[in-house]
Scaffold this motif. Structure first.
Motif, PDB file in Angstrom:
ATOM      1  N   UNK A 115      -1.563 116.074  33.766  1.00 12.61           N
ATOM      2  CA  UNK A 115      -3.029 116.087  33.821  1.00 12.61           C
ATOM      3  C   UNK A 115      -3.616 117.424  33.404  1.00 12.61           C
ATOM      4  N   UNK A 116      -2.853 118.500  33.531  1.00 12.45           N
ATOM      5  CA  UNK A 116      -3.379 119.825  33.182  1.00 12.45           C
ATOM      6  C   UNK A 116      -3.399 120.075  31.676  1.00 12.45           C
ATOM      7  N   UNK A 117      -2.825 119.178  30.909  1.00 11.45           N
ATOM      8  CA  UNK A 117      -2.788 119.324  29.453  1.00 11.45           C
ATOM      9  C   UNK A 117      -3.763 118.325  28.840  1.00 11.45           C
ATOM     10  N   UNK A 118      -4.751 118.830  28.129  1.00  9.84           N
ATOM     11  CA  UNK A 118      -5.740 117.952  27.494  1.00  9.84           C
ATOM     12  C   UNK A 118      -5.465 117.716  26.028  1.00  9.84           C
ATOM     13  N   UNK A 119      -4.557 118.487  25.440  1.00 12.23           N
ATOM     14  CA  UNK A 119      -4.267 118.395  24.014  1.00 12.23           C
ATOM     15  C   UNK A 119      -2.851 118.874  23.783  1.00 12.23           C
ATOM     16  N   UNK A 120      -2.153 118.216  22.863  1.00 11.58           N
ATOM     17  CA  UNK A 120      -0.785 118.600  22.531  1.00 11.58           C
ATOM     18  C   UNK A 120      -0.792 119.328  21.189  1.00 11.58           C
ATOM     19  N   UNK A 121      -0.288 120.543  21.213  1.00 10.38           N
ATOM     20  CA  UNK A 121      -0.248 121.364  20.008  1.00 10.38           C
ATOM     21  C   UNK A 121       1.174 121.361  19.449  1.00 10.38           C
TER      22      UNK A 121
END
Length: 534
Positions: free
Chosen positions: A51-57
């Motif tokens: 949940x703490x990650x809003x986007x995957x780079x």
């Protein structure tokens, strides 16, 4: 930097704040090896669930996906970042990824773009767009991906994509193209783009199509498509609609196709029905075609701007009717004596065709070939037709002609002949081409009031089924009646006399006086093959 990429970077920054470290959104920082050998699927699955990650780079590298996963978070990938999919594996993406227009997916596994995605580029699957490298497989893979979720569009950039094998598209995804996008045949490719059975719901903008010797575009049992085409050139059939028997899903119904131009193609717009079709078992109906120009074509073999082709018997022609064409200009090939603007093999029914201008035809070429029934045609002629240049044969047709007619002016008064087989003396030996004509009836012998005489005129529309002839004459003040009236009209090209283009008019003298053989005769006018008055 694109607007969307900038938005994604802002999202990334927000995610960094929440996670306390920007490294938390990097796939490599989260454990991905990006070496093309180690299965990184579990890393992406874990990041997607956090949940703490809003986007995957995705930094540059090759990320092997060895097990099927779904990624619902946005993906921001650097140039050179590639998903490599193992055989049998599916990578499902449900949020629009952002990646440069270059290779993004490789391997033999599949990619599914689900609801929430917006667009995909063929370049993401390895298309080059240099006009030489075969991009067909990459384009097909991209289309398959976007067709799954029916959300994202397949987007063609302003490049020339070389096509070495037929592209087959369904009707479940949208295709959009920049104005410079082009699909070009290479190698042994004879077929361009084929849409399969079913009902389409979106308007699509296709690339330019060129060089496919069988067809550039084929709608095979497609319904309700709205296709914006650009140019089609050097095709067999530029646009083809195909029907086969067996099921209603094989019919072509209510499609609308716009195009800029069709050039140097065997047939501009073709209907083709399997020889096993019979009447209502194969239906091409309610389709519309709107285009600026159809021009050129082969120099010697039969060719057409519009063609309807069926290999079965004359009595079981497929149900192709209520189709409409609206074409700005048709420019036939200058030397092709076997060209026909509208061709039916063997028969067409209820076609509605409007062509603003038809340029000069070669000697022996014609506007119509085959039999056409119950049609409505509005045609402009840029030059006068040669003998036999019209060629309309069929029943109950309405034909509105404008432009360079024969004679050139409807006010030119032509003397009707008093005996059969006298075309050489009629109008300088030229059969009429047009709808409205001014004539005069000068009898060979004195013509008593209340009696009939037969006069003869010659029209290129008299080809066995001449339809809708009306006569009118000046109204006499004394009686309020016309000076003469037509009591019978006979197309002699259909009779035992079989006189080419001849029409026999039986007229009754209603002037109240004898019309002298040596006198000025009675003026009258006729209208032919039109619902307008004489």
């Amino acid at each position: 930097m694109s607007l969307q990429r900038g938005v994604l970077l802002l999202l990334a920054l927000s995610a960094c704040v929440a996670a306390q470290s920007c490294s938390d959104i990097s796939a490599i920082s989260n454990g991905a090896k990006a070496d093309g050998k180690t299965n990184d699927a579990a890393v992406f699955a874990a990041m997607n669930s956090k949940s703490s990650i809003g986007l995957i780079y995705m930094p540059k590298g090759t990320y092997l996906i060895g097990t099927s996963i779904t990624i619902s978070k946005p993906i921001l990938a650097d140039y050179g970042a590639i998903f490599k999919l193992s055989s049998g594996v599916t990578l499902s993406i449900s949020n629009q990824p952002e990646h440069p227009i270059d290779t993004f997916f490789s391997g033999s596994g599949r990619v599914d773009f689900l609801a929430g995605t917006v667009r995909a580029f063929p370049e993401w699957w390895g298309a080059v767009g240099d006009g030489t490298t075969d991009d067909a497989a990459a384009i097909q893979a991209a289309y398959r991906a976007v067709s799954v979720g029916q959300s994202a569009m397949l987007y063609f950039s302003s490049k020339t994509y070389a096509i070495g094998s037929e592209l087959v598209f369904g009707i479940t995804a949208t295709i959009m193209s920049e104005t410079g996008a082009r699909l070009k045949a290479i190698g042994a490719a004879t077929r361009g783009v084929r849409f399969t059975e079913g009902g389409a719901t979106f308007k699509m903008v296709l690339p330019h199509l060129t060089g496919f010797s069988s067809y550039c575009l084929n709608l095979a049992g497609t319904d309700l498509a709205a296709l914006q085409l650009q140019t089609l050139s050097n095709c067999g059939d530029a646009i083809r609609l195909t029907v086969t028997p067996g099921s209603d899903i094989n019919n072509c119904l209510d499609n609308t196709i716009w195009f800029t131009s069709i050039t140097n193609s065997l047939v501009g717009i073709a209907f083709r029905a399997a020889s096993s079709c019979a009447g209502p078992s194969c239906v091409i109906q309610g389709n519309q075609f709107i285009g600026n120009t159809i021009s050129g074509g082969p120099a010697s073999i039969p060719a057409s701007a519009i063609g309807m082709f069926y290999g079965g018997s004359f009595s079981s022609t497929p149900a192709w009717d209520s189709n409409q064409w609206n074409i700005g200009t048709v420019s036939p090939p200058a030397s092709n004596t076997r060209y026909a603007v509208v061709r039916a093999e063997p028969l067409s029914n209820r076609a509605v065709i409007k062509i603003g201008s038809i340029d000069a035809l070669a000697n022996g070429a014609s506007i119509f070939a085959g039999e056409h029934n119950i049609g409505q045609y509005t045609l402009g002629l840029a030059s006068a037709l040669k003998e036999g240049g019209l060629g309309l044969v069929g029943q109950l047709n309405l034909l509105e002609l404008s432009g360079q007619l024969t004679p050139a002016s409807t006010s030119t008064v032509i003397t009707a002949m008093t005996s059969s087989n006298t075309k050489a003396k009629f109008n300088g030996g030229k059969a009429l081409v047009g709808n409205f004509f001014s004539l005069k009836a000068i009898p060979a012998t004195d013509w008593a009031a209340g009696t009939t005489q037969t006069f003869y005129i010659y029209s290129q529309l008299a080809t066995k089924y001449l339809y809708q002839i009306k006569c009118s004459a000046p109204v006499l003040k004394a009686t309020g009646l016309p000076a003469l009236s037509c009591t019978q009209v006979q197309d002699n090209s259909a009779t035992g006399t079989n006189v080419k283009y001849e029409v026999a008019l039986t007229l009754i003298n209603m002037s109240g006086a004898t019309v002298k053989a040596s006198g000025p005769g009675i003026p009258f006018s006729i209208s032919v093959a039109t619902l307008g008055g004489a």
